[in-house]
Design a protein around this motif. Structure first.
Motif, PDB file in Angstrom:
ATOM      1  N   GLY A  87     -86.342   8.228  -7.712  1.00 47.70           N
ATOM      2  CA  GLY A  87     -86.246   7.835  -9.109  1.00 47.70           C
ATOM      3  C   GLY A  87     -85.002   7.075  -9.496  1.00 47.70           C
ATOM      4  N   MET A  88     -84.220   6.583  -8.535  1.00 45.50           N
ATOM      5  CA  MET A  88     -82.997   5.862  -8.849  1.00 45.50           C
ATOM      6  C   MET A  88     -83.220   4.349  -8.822  1.00 45.50           C
ATOM      7  SD  MET A  88     -80.081   7.928  -6.696  1.00 45.50           S
ATOM      8  CE  MET A  88     -80.061   9.727  -6.635  1.00 45.50           C
ATOM      9  N   ARG A  89     -82.397   3.641  -9.574  1.00 53.11           N
ATOM     10  CA  ARG A  89     -82.305   2.193  -9.483  1.00 53.11           C
ATOM     11  C   ARG A  89     -81.198   1.878  -8.484  1.00 53.11           C
ATOM     12  NH1 ARG A  89     -79.642  -1.312 -12.992  1.00 53.11           N
ATOM     13  NH2 ARG A  89     -79.443   0.353 -14.543  1.00 53.11           N
ATOM     14  N   VAL A  90     -81.518   1.084  -7.439  1.00 58.13           N
ATOM     15  CA  VAL A  90     -80.673   1.001  -6.251  1.00 58.13           C
ATOM     16  C   VAL A  90     -80.216  -0.424  -5.999  1.00 58.13           C
ATOM     17  CG1 VAL A  90     -80.632   1.342  -3.742  1.00 58.13           C
ATOM     18  CG2 VAL A  90     -81.771   3.003  -5.216  1.00 58.13           C
ATOM     19  N   GLU A  91     -78.998  -0.547  -5.452  1.00 57.43           N
ATOM     20  CA  GLU A  91     -78.435  -1.828  -5.038  1.00 57.43           C
ATOM     21  C   GLU A  91     -77.739  -1.638  -3.697  1.00 57.43           C
ATOM     22  OE1 GLU A  91     -74.663  -4.733  -6.192  1.00 57.43           O
ATOM     23  OE2 GLU A  91     -75.368  -3.214  -7.612  1.00 57.43           O
ATOM     24  N   LEU A  92     -78.158  -2.453  -2.715  1.00 56.76           N
ATOM     25  CA  LEU A  92     -77.453  -2.472  -1.429  1.00 56.76           C
ATOM     26  C   LEU A  92     -76.209  -3.327  -1.574  1.00 56.76           C
ATOM     27  CD1 LEU A  92     -80.408  -2.880   1.082  1.00 56.76           C
ATOM     28  CD2 LEU A  92     -78.727  -1.046   1.148  1.00 56.76           C
ATOM     29  N   THR A  93     -75.075  -2.851  -1.076  1.00 60.18           N
ATOM     30  CA  THR A  93     -73.820  -3.585  -1.217  1.00 60.18           C
ATOM     31  C   THR A  93     -73.664  -4.607  -0.110  1.00 60.18           C
ATOM     32  OG1 THR A  93     -72.573  -1.973   0.073  1.00 60.18           O
ATOM     33  CG2 THR A  93     -72.739  -1.589  -2.300  1.00 60.18           C
ATOM     34  N   ALA A  94     -72.878  -5.652  -0.383  1.00 58.41           N
ATOM     35  CA  ALA A  94     -72.564  -6.647   0.640  1.00 58.41           C
ATOM     36  C   ALA A  94     -71.655  -6.030   1.684  1.00 58.41           C
ATOM     37  CB  ALA A  94     -71.896  -7.861  -0.001  1.00 58.41           C
ATOM     38  N   ARG A  95     -71.990  -6.203   2.948  1.00 59.39           N
ATOM     39  CA  ARG A  95     -71.266  -5.525   4.005  1.00 59.39           C
ATOM     40  C   ARG A  95     -69.816  -5.990   4.110  1.00 59.39           C
ATOM     41  NH1 ARG A  95     -74.570  -2.569   6.994  1.00 59.39           N
ATOM     42  NH2 ARG A  95     -73.071  -2.391   8.697  1.00 59.39           N
ATOM     43  N   SER A  96     -69.528  -7.214   3.671  1.00 58.57           N
ATOM     44  CA  SER A  96     -68.170  -7.729   3.795  1.00 58.57           C
ATOM     45  C   SER A  96     -67.238  -7.217   2.705  1.00 58.57           C
ATOM     46  CB  SER A  96     -68.195  -9.263   3.768  1.00 58.57           C
ATOM     47  OG  SER A  96     -68.738  -9.717   2.539  1.00 58.57           O
ATOM     48  N   ARG A  97     -67.793  -6.658   1.632  1.00 53.26           N
ATOM     49  CA  ARG A  97     -66.943  -6.232   0.524  1.00 53.26           C
ATOM     50  C   ARG A  97     -67.436  -4.910  -0.087  1.00 53.26           C
ATOM     51  NH1 ARG A  97     -69.801  -7.659  -4.060  1.00 53.26           N
ATOM     52  NH2 ARG A  97     -71.417  -9.253  -3.783  1.00 53.26           N
ATOM     53  N   GLY A 107     -66.267  -1.908   0.552  1.00 51.38           N
ATOM     54  CA  GLY A 107     -65.224  -0.919   0.328  1.00 51.38           C
ATOM     55  C   GLY A 107     -65.597   0.471   0.795  1.00 51.38           C
ATOM     56  N   GLY A 108     -66.406   0.559   1.852  1.00 54.48           N
ATOM     57  CA  GLY A 108     -66.846   1.860   2.350  1.00 54.48           C
ATOM     58  C   GLY A 108     -68.100   2.374   1.690  1.00 54.48           C
ATOM     59  N   VAL A 109     -68.694   1.606   0.786  1.00 56.06           N
ATOM     60  CA  VAL A 109     -69.917   1.990   0.085  1.00 56.06           C
ATOM     61  C   VAL A 109     -71.078   1.179   0.632  1.00 56.06           C
ATOM     62  CG1 VAL A 109     -71.085   2.105  -2.143  1.00 56.06           C
ATOM     63  CG2 VAL A 109     -68.630   2.600  -1.984  1.00 56.06           C
ATOM     64  N   ASP A 110     -72.155   1.826   1.039  1.00 56.04           N
ATOM     65  CA  ASP A 110     -73.323   1.142   1.594  1.00 56.04           C
ATOM     66  C   ASP A 110     -74.412   0.935   0.559  1.00 56.04           C
ATOM     67  OD1 ASP A 110     -72.295   1.033   4.295  1.00 56.04           O
ATOM     68  OD2 ASP A 110     -72.624   3.199   4.373  1.00 56.04           O
ATOM     69  N   VAL A 111     -74.590   1.892  -0.342  1.00 57.18           N
ATOM     70  CA  VAL A 111     -75.642   1.812  -1.357  1.00 57.18           C
ATOM     71  C   VAL A 111     -75.075   2.325  -2.672  1.00 57.18           C
ATOM     72  CG1 VAL A 111     -78.040   2.397  -1.923  1.00 57.18           C
ATOM     73  CG2 VAL A 111     -77.309   2.394   0.471  1.00 57.18           C
ATOM     74  N   ARG A 112     -75.470   1.657  -3.752  1.00 61.01           N
ATOM     75  CA  ARG A 112     -75.146   2.140  -5.094  1.00 61.01           C
ATOM     76  C   ARG A 112     -76.445   2.443  -5.819  1.00 61.01           C
ATOM     77  NH1 ARG A 112     -69.973   1.255  -7.057  1.00 61.01           N
ATOM     78  NH2 ARG A 112     -68.609   0.146  -5.595  1.00 61.01           N
ATOM     79  N   GLY A 113     -76.430   3.544  -6.561  1.00 60.99           N
ATOM     80  CA  GLY A 113     -77.633   3.917  -7.296  1.00 60.99           C
ATOM     81  C   GLY A 113     -77.301   4.431  -8.682  1.00 60.99           C
ATOM     82  N   ILE A 114     -78.227   4.225  -9.590  1.00 58.13           N
ATOM     83  CA  ILE A 114     -78.091   4.743 -10.949  1.00 58.13           C
ATOM     84  C   ILE A 114     -79.225   5.719 -11.191  1.00 58.13           C
ATOM     85  CG2 ILE A 114     -78.091   4.193 -13.413  1.00 58.13           C
ATOM     86  CD1 ILE A 114     -76.976   1.476 -12.725  1.00 58.13           C
ATOM     87  N   ASP A 115     -78.862   6.956 -11.450  1.00 54.34           N
ATOM     88  CA  ASP A 115     -79.832   8.006 -11.753  1.00 54.34           C
ATOM     89  C   ASP A 115     -79.856   8.172 -13.266  1.00 54.34           C
ATOM     90  OD1 ASP A 115     -81.398  10.252 -12.023  1.00 54.34           O
ATOM     91  OD2 ASP A 115     -80.352  11.400 -10.475  1.00 54.34           O
ATOM     92  N   SER A 116     -81.002   7.889 -13.903  1.00 50.22           N
ATOM     93  CA  SER A 116     -81.106   7.920 -15.361  1.00 50.22           C
ATOM     94  C   SER A 116     -81.438   9.299 -15.920  1.00 50.22           C
ATOM     95  CB  SER A 116     -82.178   6.921 -15.823  1.00 50.22           C
ATOM     96  OG  SER A 116     -83.436   7.234 -15.235  1.00 50.22           O
ATOM     97  N   VAL A 171     -74.038   6.586  -8.686  1.00 48.75           N
ATOM     98  CA  VAL A 171     -73.837   7.217  -7.381  1.00 48.75           C
ATOM     99  C   VAL A 171     -73.441   6.169  -6.351  1.00 48.75           C
ATOM    100  CG1 VAL A 171     -74.885   8.664  -5.601  1.00 48.75           C
ATOM    101  CG2 VAL A 171     -75.625   8.892  -7.990  1.00 48.75           C
ATOM    102  N   ILE A 172     -72.394   6.439  -5.593  1.00 50.53           N
ATOM    103  CA  ILE A 172     -72.073   5.616  -4.432  1.00 50.53           C
ATOM    104  C   ILE A 172     -72.436   6.402  -3.175  1.00 50.53           C
ATOM    105  CG2 ILE A 172     -70.286   4.256  -5.570  1.00 50.53           C
ATOM    106  CD1 ILE A 172     -68.178   6.039  -4.281  1.00 50.53           C
TER     107      ILE A 172
END
Length: 368
Positions: A81-91, A93-102, A110-111
């Motif tokens: 149920g989250m809205r998700v964004e994959l992060t760019a591997r070059s930037r 900052g140690g985060v692979d996926v970002r998500g927003i739980d409504s 969420v990181i």
């Protein structure tokens, strides 16, 4: 020069002399008690099959392409149920996926960091993610997902922090629960490599056992454990008690506030040092805060072993404490040549308290 152990809450205590025996159960009772604890290493066909299946499922995840694995975690988050964004591997900052739980109650930004590891994730990786969370203005919580496992120190570190640790077994369960059965299709259909020979090795740890101590009465007592080879503790760091809550590897931990137990030790028997073959359990009166305290109030004691998931607890009823002693050895676990751990009550009383018990196992303590 040998190191000394800070035993008392307020001062160091002097060396003492020898053991003073209490009573021992008869041979029939001892055999019955030893059998109760033999299922610590339950080698049944069902258990072997369950562990082999878990290993193979984790191997399939570990063999995935790193980008595909990150995308799988993102898809899992979307299925939750989250809205998700994959992060760019070059930037990232140690985060692979970002998500927003409504969700209005548990929601937030969420990181997520994913680690395809075959060995235990190091505590430094957990601390690094916490540092990333603190410097991320948008994030409200962090999740670390791995194909392997986390050690006790990592779990202790995240206590009370907005960080969730998801180990390999938990990840497999989440994927199956949310319909990602195709991930494990190779195992079901016997595809190439399904026997695991062509897949990477992966670490699967046994569930830690809980040693619970119960007694009646109002008096307070401390529980301690010594990790030994024979009758000598491996080091002063392998004495777990109120001044040292864990062994260096986290295989034995003192836990407070566990259910209705008076005291609790968490023990990962499979993770104990290879050169350790004995774990000694001791109860002691708090003579620092209560100078007249003895073991007389240690009435109706029972040691309960909860060995882990899908296994029934075992109970050993022990002898009451004696007013002549301020500490009492409750028993010991011994590792046999097959790797099984058996329990023997082996009761002994110590008029000199915990420091006398410690000296009996080769450690040194001194007065301030």
């Amino acid at each position: 020069m040998p190191s000394t152990v800070q035993l008392s809450r307020g001062h160091r205590m002097s060396r003492s002399r020898k053991l003073h025996r209490l009573s021992n159960p008869d041979s029939a009772e001892r055999r019955a008690q030893r059998m109760l604890f033999r299922h610590l290493r339950d080698d049944t066909t069902a258990e072997r099959g369950r562990m082999a299946k878990r290993v193979h499922e984790l191997q399939l995840l570990l063999a995935m392409d790193p980008v595909d694995f990150e995308q799988l975690i993102a898809r899992l988050m979307e299925a939750m149920g989250m809205r998700v964004e994959l992060t760019a591997r070059s930037r990232d900052g140690g985060v692979d996926v970002r998500g927003i739980d409504s969700d209005p109650f548990r929601g937030g930004n969420v990181i997520v960091q994913v680690k395809r590891y075959r060995d235990t994730v190091t505590p430094s990786a957990v601390r690094d993610l916490y540092g990333t969370l603190q410097h991320d203005r948008a994030a409200t919580k962090a999740v670390l997902v791995t194909t392997s496992r986390f050690g006790p120190s990592s779990h202790q570190f995240v206590a009370g922090k907005p960080i969730t640790l998801i180990n390999g077994a938990e990840l497999v369960g989440l994927l199956k629960h949310h319909g990602f059965h195709e991930v494990f299709a190779a195992a079901r259909h016997g595809a190439a490599g399904a026997d695991g020979d062509d897949l990477p090795g992966v670490e699967v740890a046994a569930d830690p056992a809980r040693l619970l101590l119960h007694w009646t009465g109002e008096e307070e007592y401390d529980i301690a454990a010594l990790v030994c080879r024979g009758n000598r503790a491996l080091s002063d760091e392998h004495l777990v008690f109120y001044n040292n809550g864990s062994t260096p590897d986290g295989s034995v931990r003192l836990v407070t506030g566990y259910g209705d137990a008076n005291a609790c030790l968490m023990v990962d028997f499979d993770a104990l040092p290879a050169d350790a073959d004995r774990l000694v359990i001791v109860a002691a009166a708090d003579t620092q805060n209560h100078p007249t305290a003895t073991m007389a109030g240690f009435a109706g004691p029972a040691l309960i072993l909860e060995p882990g998931a899908d296994q029934d607890p075992a109970v050993v009823h022990l002898a009451d404490g004696a007013p002549a002693n301020t500490a009492m050895r409750l028993g010991r676990f011994d590792r046999d040549t097959s790797g099984n751990w058996d329990f023997t009550p082996a009761l002994a009383g110590y008029p000199g308290g915990l420091h006398q018990a410690v000296v009996a196992y080769g450690l040194e303590v001194e007065d301030s």
